[in-house]
Scaffold this active site. Structure first.
Site, short mmCIF file in Angstrom:
data_model
loop_
_atom_site.label_atom_id
_atom_site.label_comp_id
_atom_site.label_asym_id
_atom_site.label_seq_id
_atom_site.Cartn_x
_atom_site.Cartn_y
_atom_site.Cartn_z
N ASP A 1 37.44 46.62 -34.52
CA ASP A 1 37.14 45.88 -35.74
C ASP A 1 35.63 45.70 -35.96
O ASP A 1 35.20 45.43 -37.08
CB ASP A 1 37.79 44.50 -35.70
CG ASP A 1 39.30 44.59 -35.56
OD1 ASP A 1 39.91 45.31 -36.37
OD2 ASP A 1 39.85 43.97 -34.64
N HIS B 1 39.06 41.60 -26.71
CA HIS B 1 40.34 42.04 -27.25
C HIS B 1 41.45 41.43 -26.43
O HIS B 1 41.30 41.21 -25.22
CB HIS B 1 40.43 43.58 -27.21
CG HIS B 1 41.53 44.15 -28.05
ND1 HIS B 1 42.82 44.27 -27.60
CD2 HIS B 1 41.52 44.63 -29.32
CE1 HIS B 1 43.56 44.82 -28.57
NE2 HIS B 1 42.81 45.04 -29.61
#
Length: 436
Positions: A363, A306
């Site tokens: 996600d 991330h």
């Protein structure tokens, strides 16, 4: 209290810049007088090391895997709260009393309908238009239908616009979905909660009753909570930059939707599903992990790592549990979930990924849940936009109410041609064409 300063030496001259203290996280060097004192600008592509604003809304510690909304940890909010309570918290700074929550929920619920003329607005799109293209246009068009709440200097109008955006975003997203599949629009129902109403608008049809599933509704509500805000990411910064010019709130949120549409932002969970489908089965995982380690191979491990989180994304842990609960309730034995769980297990035991702090992010699991609920992948970023609307609105509202507001105007490092003189076209041609 003694002011803390940073000393910078430029061409033998020492300049002093104040250091602003953060309540949590890194302090910042106040660079506003840097150019005036030195004639220099800071250079920070992507604004990775630049704090563009002061905020009291969301705090992130990527190294520790912490996400706080107004000081409350995201896992506590996802476990004990609901989306509209989180909306109230982000907008007002405190959790509501029972009476305040009832009033807030009622006001959002009774703003969910959109102007009837907007149904004709939708007819202008091609039948195969992407839901996000419709969302960008329809959110921006709200200012044409609700011009009684576009005066950003009126606190009452600001709040009405905020409520309308939070309430109407799911209605517009559901209309975009229905339009893309050729089904009639569903009006919102005031007897349903926020997530259940959205599912009703997306999936019920006039020819048969639609049964609400509270487990599925709760899973979607939790997805909305987990996506509500993430500080100054690209779309939020876009909203703030657009809003700094005095643009109306509907235009600002439409700008945020457009930024979110990018595959590196709102489309990441769709990329995860494509990757899991490409892997196909758990026994093929070692092969693809080897490819992920090969810098010459274009394959990338989507859903890991991330931009902010360098530890396990706290939202991913909640999303993993939510995925299990939702799929069990839907009796959806999705083979992609089996691939995902095994991929996570192997990757987290592999020093290559652990040492690089490539942990699963939100996600990685959200796409699997949304797919099981019946949403096409084209709707994934639209769902993200519905959830993130409150974060955009809260950030916009905080910025507009800041007495120190200045219009955004990032500087640049110009590396093009120096000043040169214009030459008529016949002279330019004579200089480049060989003599006849």
């Amino acid at each position: 209290m003694e002011q803390t300063i940073s000393r910078v030496e430029v061409d033998g001259k020492t300049v002093e810049l104040p250091i602003k203290k953060a309540a949590l996280g890194a302090n910042v060097i106040d660079m506003r007088t840097l150019q005036a004192q030195t004639g220099l600008l800071s250079f920070d592509p992507g604004f990775i090391s630049t704090a563009s604003c002061e905020t009291k809304i969301t705090y992130i510690d990527g190294d520790a895997g912490v996400l706080l909304h107004r000081g409350y940890p995201i896992d506590q909010l996802a476990e004990h709260s609901d989306y509209l309570e989180v909306c109230y918290l982000l907008l007002h700074g405190e959790l509501p009393t029972a009476a305040q929550k009832q009033d807030f929920d009622d006001r959002v619920t009774h703003h969910t309908m959109v102007h009837e003329q907007m149904t004709r607005f939708f007819q202008g799109f091609r039948r195969d238009a992407h839901p996000m293209s419709i969302m960008v246009a329809s959110v921006g068009a709200l200012s044409a239908f609700y011009h009684d709440s576009t005066d950003i200097f009126d606190p009452h109008q600001r709040m009405i616009a905020s409520m309308r955006l939070i309430a109407k975003a799911p209605t517009l997203a559901a209309m975009a979905h229905k339009y893309s599949i050729g089904q009639p629009f569903n009006y919102p129902r005031n007897d349903l909660d926020y997530a259940s109403n959205f599912l009703h608008m997306c999936f019920s049809v006039p020819t048969e009753p639609y049964a609400q599933n509270p487990i599925v509704s709760r899973a979607l509500d939790r997805i909305f909570i987990l996506h509500a805000d993430l500080a100054q990411v690209a779309s939020t910064s876009t909203v703030r930059l657009a809003g700094s010019s005095g643009a109306d709130p509907f235009a600002c949120i439409a700008a945020g939707v457009a930024s979110l549409w990018g595959p590196s932002h709102g489309g990441a969970n769709e990329a995860v599903l494509r990757m899991l489908a490409e892997i196909g089965s758990p026994d093929r995982i070692p092969h693809f992990l080897a490819r992920a380690k090969d810098k010459s191979d274009p394959f990338r491990l989507m859903g890991f790592g991330h931009r902010i989180y360098k530890n396990y994304d706290p939202r991913a842990k909640i999303m993993q549990r939510t995925a299990r609960e939702a799929l069990a309730e839907l009796n959806a034995s999705d083979p992609l979930l089996d691939v995902a769980l095994e991929l996570e297990r192997i990757a987290l035991s592999d020093d290559y990924f652990v040492s690089r702090r490539l942990f699963p992010n939100i996600d990685f699991y959200s796409g699997i849940i949304l797919k099981a609920m019946g949403f096409p992948t084209s709707m994934f970023p639209a769902l993200f936009a519905v959830a993130r609307t409150v974060g955009w609105v809260a950030q916009w509202k905080e910025m507009i109410e800041d007495p120190k507001l200045r219009m955004g105007h990032p500087s640049q490092l110009y590396v093009g041609e120096p000043q040169r003189e214009y030459k008529p076209i016949e002279v330019r041609e004579a200089e480049v064409l060989p003599p006849s």
